[in-house]
Scaffold this motif. Structure first.
Motif, PDB file in Angstrom:
ATOM      1  N   VAL A 151       0.841  -1.204   0.000  1.00  0.00           N
ATOM      2  CA  VAL A 151       0.000   0.000   0.000  1.00  0.00           C
ATOM      3  C   VAL A 151       0.875   1.253   0.000  1.00  0.00           C
ATOM      4  N   LEU A 152       1.933   1.250   0.785  1.00  0.00           N
ATOM      5  CA  LEU A 152       2.825   2.414   0.829  1.00  0.00           C
ATOM      6  C   LEU A 152       3.532   2.628  -0.507  1.00  0.00           C
ATOM      7  N   LEU A 153       3.944   1.540  -1.148  1.00  0.00           N
ATOM      8  CA  LEU A 153       4.678   1.658  -2.410  1.00  0.00           C
ATOM      9  C   LEU A 153       3.773   1.933  -3.612  1.00  0.00           C
ATOM     10  N   ASN A 154       2.560   1.407  -3.597  1.00  0.00           N
ATOM     11  CA  ASN A 154       1.688   1.511  -4.775  1.00  0.00           C
ATOM     12  C   ASN A 154       0.474   2.402  -4.572  1.00  0.00           C
ATOM     13  N   GLY A 155       0.190   2.780  -3.335  1.00  0.00           N
ATOM     14  CA  GLY A 155      -1.021   3.542  -3.067  1.00  0.00           C
ATOM     15  C   GLY A 155      -2.234   2.631  -3.118  1.00  0.00           C
ATOM     16  N   ARG A 156      -3.395   3.206  -2.839  1.00  0.00           N
ATOM     17  CA  ARG A 156      -4.633   2.421  -2.891  1.00  0.00           C
ATOM     18  C   ARG A 156      -5.782   3.407  -3.051  1.00  0.00           C
ATOM     19  N   GLY A 157      -6.621   3.178  -4.033  1.00  0.00           N
ATOM     20  CA  GLY A 157      -7.744   4.085  -4.271  1.00  0.00           C
ATOM     21  C   GLY A 157      -7.232   5.484  -4.579  1.00  0.00           C
ATOM     22  N   ALA A 158      -7.678   6.455  -3.786  1.00  0.00           N
ATOM     23  CA  ALA A 158      -7.248   7.842  -3.996  1.00  0.00           C
ATOM     24  C   ALA A 158      -5.913   8.148  -3.318  1.00  0.00           C
ATOM     25  N   MET A 159      -5.423   7.210  -2.525  1.00  0.00           N
ATOM     26  CA  MET A 159      -4.156   7.433  -1.816  1.00  0.00           C
ATOM     27  C   MET A 159      -2.984   7.307  -2.780  1.00  0.00           C
ATOM     28  N   PRO A 160      -2.139   8.343  -2.845  1.00  0.00           N
ATOM     29  CA  PRO A 160      -0.966   8.244  -3.719  1.00  0.00           C
ATOM     30  C   PRO A 160       0.119   7.380  -3.079  1.00  0.00           C
ATOM     31  N   SER A 161       0.966   6.846  -3.912  1.00  0.00           N
ATOM     32  CA  SER A 161       2.084   6.061  -3.390  1.00  0.00           C
ATOM     33  C   SER A 161       3.119   7.007  -2.788  1.00  0.00           C
ATOM     34  N   LEU A 162       3.862   6.506  -1.836  1.00  0.00           N
ATOM     35  CA  LEU A 162       4.883   7.353  -1.201  1.00  0.00           C
ATOM     36  C   LEU A 162       6.020   7.719  -2.155  1.00  0.00           C
ATOM     37  N   PRO A 163       6.444   6.839  -3.080  1.00  0.00           N
ATOM     38  CA  PRO A 163       7.464   7.279  -4.034  1.00  0.00           C
ATOM     39  C   PRO A 163       6.977   8.459  -4.899  1.00  0.00           C
ATOM     40  N   ASN A 164       5.673   8.512  -5.202  1.00  0.00           N
ATOM     41  CA  ASN A 164       5.147   9.645  -5.973  1.00  0.00           C
ATOM     42  C   ASN A 164       5.143  10.928  -5.160  1.00  0.00           C
ATOM     43  N   GLN A 165       5.243  10.810  -3.849  1.00  0.00           N
ATOM     44  CA  GLN A 165       5.317  11.989  -2.992  1.00  0.00           C
ATOM     45  C   GLN A 165       6.762  12.400  -2.734  1.00  0.00           C
ATOM     46  N   GLY A 166       7.702  11.742  -3.412  1.00  0.00           N
ATOM     47  CA  GLY A 166       9.106  12.120  -3.327  1.00  0.00           C
ATOM     48  C   GLY A 166       9.875  11.442  -2.206  1.00  0.00           C
ATOM     49  N   LEU A 167       9.325  10.381  -1.638  1.00  0.00           N
ATOM     50  CA  LEU A 167      10.022   9.688  -0.558  1.00  0.00           C
ATOM     51  C   LEU A 167      10.880   8.566  -1.124  1.00  0.00           C
ATOM     52  N   ASP A 168      12.082   8.410  -0.562  1.00  0.00           N
ATOM     53  CA  ASP A 168      12.961   7.336  -1.008  1.00  0.00           C
ATOM     54  C   ASP A 168      12.710   6.074  -0.176  1.00  0.00           C
ATOM     55  N   SER A 169      13.400   4.994  -0.500  1.00  0.00           N
ATOM     56  CA  SER A 169      13.139   3.699   0.149  1.00  0.00           C
ATOM     57  C   SER A 169      13.447   3.738   1.643  1.00  0.00           C
ATOM     58  N   GLU A 170      14.461   4.483   2.042  1.00  0.00           N
ATOM     59  CA  GLU A 170      14.799   4.579   3.466  1.00  0.00           C
ATOM     60  C   GLU A 170      13.680   5.278   4.241  1.00  0.00           C
ATOM     61  N   GLN A 171      13.128   6.321   3.660  1.00  0.00           N
ATOM     62  CA  GLN A 171      12.032   7.040   4.309  1.00  0.00           C
ATOM     63  C   GLN A 171      10.766   6.178   4.367  1.00  0.00           C
ATOM     64  N   ILE A 172      10.507   5.418   3.322  1.00  0.00           N
ATOM     65  CA  ILE A 172       9.322   4.554   3.290  1.00  0.00           C
ATOM     66  C   ILE A 172       9.437   3.467   4.351  1.00  0.00           C
TER      67      ILE A 172
END
Length: 140
Positions: free
Chosen positions: A109-130
């Motif tokens: 869910v964090l990597l791909n998003g779900r429904g209207a929720m954007p993925s965290l990589p699309n919000q500019g977060l790197d793997s360490e932050q995720i």
């Protein structure tokens, strides 16, 4: 009579007239200000395409100060749509999300998003932050 006028105009003008669908047309010159405008726009477009930076590069912190604390990242990126309690806002409350999404489900869910929720990589977060966000969310 029309043919005579047409012939007269052909001989009096320096540029030959061509008739297309009943409309007399001549070769006209492009005004100087338009030539200048076209050249200026072409130079600008080439310069912009060479020098422009993508949006994600412009918004990065130039000092390299990325928050790695999961709590801080959740506050910055998630609390606009989620509460830290079970109370629903735009999205569901985050309390107990680690139990509701066990194992790799939360990561997906964090990597791909779900429904209207954007993925965290699309919000500019790197793997360490995720990973820090996931670790923090599992403690709620």
């Amino acid at each position: 009579m029309d043919e005579e006028r047409h012939e007269e105009k052909k001989t009096t003008n320096q540029e030959p007239l061509e008739e297309v669908a009943g409309i007399r047309m001549a070769n006209a010159r492009v005004p100087r200000f338009l030539v200048f405008t076209y050249i200026a726009l072409a130079v600008w477009a080439i310069g912009y395409s060479v020098l422009a930076q993508p949006v994600n590069e412009r918004t990065e912190d130039t000092a390299g100060n990325k928050p790695v604390d999961g709590k801080v990242i959740v506050q910055q990126h998630c609390l606009g749509c989620h509460h830290l309690t079970k109370e629903r806002l735009v999205g569901p409350g985050l309390e107990g999300v680690g139990k509701r999404l066990p194992g790799k489900k939360l990561t997906e869910v964090l990597l791909n998003g779900r429904g209207a929720m954007p993925s965290l990589p699309n919000q500019g977060l790197d793997s360490e932050q995720i990973k820090a966000v996931e670790k923090y969310l599992r403690t709620l």
